[in-house]
Each structure stands twice: as C-alpha cells, then as structure tokens.
Motif scaffolding. Structure first.
Motif, PDB file in Angstrom:
ATOM      1  N   VAL A   1      -8.747 -40.210  29.764  1.00  0.00           N
ATOM      2  CA  VAL A   1      -9.103 -38.963  30.094  1.00  0.00           C
ATOM      3  C   VAL A   1      -9.881 -38.819  31.367  1.00  0.00           C
ATOM      4  O   VAL A   1     -11.103 -39.185  31.076  1.00  0.00           O
ATOM      5  N   ASP A   2      -9.284 -38.366  32.460  1.00  0.00           N
ATOM      6  CA  ASP A   2     -10.087 -38.246  33.758  1.00  0.00           C
ATOM      7  C   ASP A   2     -10.776 -36.943  33.808  1.00  0.00           C
ATOM      8  O   ASP A   2     -10.020 -35.945  33.491  1.00  0.00           O
ATOM      9  N   VAL A   3     -12.129 -36.821  34.008  1.00  0.00           N
ATOM     10  CA  VAL A   3     -12.771 -35.515  34.001  1.00  0.00           C
ATOM     11  C   VAL A   3     -13.488 -35.297  35.313  1.00  0.00           C
ATOM     12  O   VAL A   3     -14.029 -36.038  35.957  1.00  0.00           O
TER      13      VAL A   3
ATOM     14  N   PRO B   1     -21.733 -24.404  37.243  1.00  0.00           N
ATOM     15  CA  PRO B   1     -21.861 -23.086  37.600  1.00  0.00           C
ATOM     16  C   PRO B   1     -22.949 -22.769  38.583  1.00  0.00           C
ATOM     17  O   PRO B   1     -22.956 -21.675  39.093  1.00  0.00           O
ATOM     18  N   ASP B   2     -23.697 -23.696  38.678  1.00  0.00           N
ATOM     19  CA  ASP B   2     -24.967 -23.666  39.351  1.00  0.00           C
ATOM     20  C   ASP B   2     -25.351 -24.895  39.572  1.00  0.00           C
ATOM     21  O   ASP B   2     -24.837 -26.201  39.376  1.00  0.00           O
ATOM     22  N   ARG B   3     -26.681 -24.731  40.580  1.00  0.00           N
ATOM     23  CA  ARG B   3     -27.197 -26.255  40.817  1.00  0.00           C
ATOM     24  C   ARG B   3     -28.266 -27.174  40.026  1.00  0.00           C
ATOM     25  O   ARG B   3     -28.711 -27.951  40.222  1.00  0.00           O
ATOM     26  N   ARG B   4     -28.510 -26.506  38.638  1.00  0.00           N
ATOM     27  CA  ARG B   4     -29.147 -27.093  37.660  1.00  0.00           C
ATOM     28  C   ARG B   4     -28.909 -28.490  37.555  1.00  0.00           C
ATOM     29  O   ARG B   4     -27.538 -28.629  37.450  1.00  0.00           O
TER      30      ARG B   4
ATOM     31  N   ASP C   1     -18.981 -31.193  40.950  1.00  0.00           N
ATOM     32  CA  ASP C   1     -19.358 -30.249  41.829  1.00  0.00           C
ATOM     33  C   ASP C   1     -20.020 -29.053  41.467  1.00  0.00           C
ATOM     34  O   ASP C   1     -20.070 -28.733  40.278  1.00  0.00           O
ATOM     35  N   VAL C   2     -20.296 -28.248  42.334  1.00  0.00           N
ATOM     36  CA  VAL C   2     -21.054 -26.730  42.110  1.00  0.00           C
ATOM     37  C   VAL C   2     -19.793 -26.036  42.541  1.00  0.00           C
ATOM     38  O   VAL C   2     -19.305 -25.902  43.569  1.00  0.00           O
TER      39      VAL C   2
ATOM     40  N   GLY D   1     -16.184 -25.007  35.002  1.00  0.00           N
ATOM     41  CA  GLY D   1     -15.503 -25.740  33.777  1.00  0.00           C
ATOM     42  C   GLY D   1     -15.123 -27.079  34.147  1.00  0.00           C
ATOM     43  O   GLY D   1     -15.993 -27.735  34.761  1.00  0.00           O
ATOM     44  N   VAL D   2     -14.242 -27.559  33.492  1.00  0.00           N
ATOM     45  CA  VAL D   2     -13.923 -29.026  33.625  1.00  0.00           C
ATOM     46  C   VAL D   2     -12.074 -29.104  33.746  1.00  0.00           C
ATOM     47  O   VAL D   2     -11.362 -28.169  33.185  1.00  0.00           O
TER      48      VAL D   2
END
Length: 127
Positions: free
Chosen positions: A56-58, A63-66, A101-102, A108-109
């Motif tokens: 399973v490649d993910v 959604p933000d830089r947290r 990434d952001v 999502g994924v």
C-alpha cells in the motif's frame, strides 16, 4: 484512490469508564466514507480479496503546515482496507509512505494498492 484526511490515531478512540475502547464519531464518519470509496474502487477494478501480502503506497496531503506524523495513519488505513475486503487480515498490509505535502484544496491521502511480488518487492539487501 483518494481518501479523505485520516483522523490521527489519538483522536480516533475513547475509553469508557470500564476500559473499553470505542471509536469517536469523527472516526466512525471517516471509516464509513473511506470504506465506501475503497469498495467502489474494488468493484471498478474487479479486485478480489486476497490472503497474500499487499503493498500500500501512501501519499499524504496535509490541510495545513502543522507538524504531523505519517505513521499515525497506518492503523486506520490498514483497518479500512481490511473492512472493505481488500485483504482478509491487515497483518498482510505493507504500508509504504512515499511522500507528503501541504495541499489545502486536496487534503487527504492517495493510496495505490497492489499484490506483493517477491521479484520486485522482496528485500534486496544481502551482507
């Protein structure tokens, strides 16, 4: 396939006063949505439930830089794929985090699932 943002493992479960672990409403909603998407993709690709190892490649899109830990996604993703009948037992899932990434608009994924092939996926390191 693209799945909605995975709740962190820390926000997925509550403990009852008797010590039982239960899913939060947020987790139940995510599992319901994710499993529906996975089942649709299984049908579209004519995937048959397997007992073999599965890669399973993910790719995570935050959604933000947290600061986040991609490993917190593993249990939820593996469980959702098992419940949707990609494989019979999530011990067969080999999750590989390719990148992150952001992306606020596409949070999502993205996952790609395929059967393990010893020739191309097997361990290459030899002493």
């Amino acid at each position: 396939m693209h799945l909605p943002p995975v709740p962190s493992v820390n926000s997925m479960y509550l403990r009852t006063r008797y010590g039982k672990q239960i899913r939060t409403a947020k987790a139940k909603k995510w599992f319901s949505e994710a499993e529906a998407i996975i089942r649709e993709e299984i049908e579209r690709q004519h995937w048959e439930t397997t007992d073999c190892k599965v890669i399973v490649d993910v790719m995570s899109h935050w959604p933000d830089r947290r600061r986040r830990d991609t490993n917190n996604l593993s249990k939820a993703l593996a469980d959702a794929l098992e419940h949707a009948q990609v494989y019979r037992d999530d011990c067969k899932a080999l999750l590989r985090y390719v990148d992150y990434d952001v992306d606020k608009e596409n949070a999502g994924v993205d996952i790609v699932v395929r059967r393990f092939d010893e020739a191309t996926d097997g361990w290459k390191y030899k002493e």
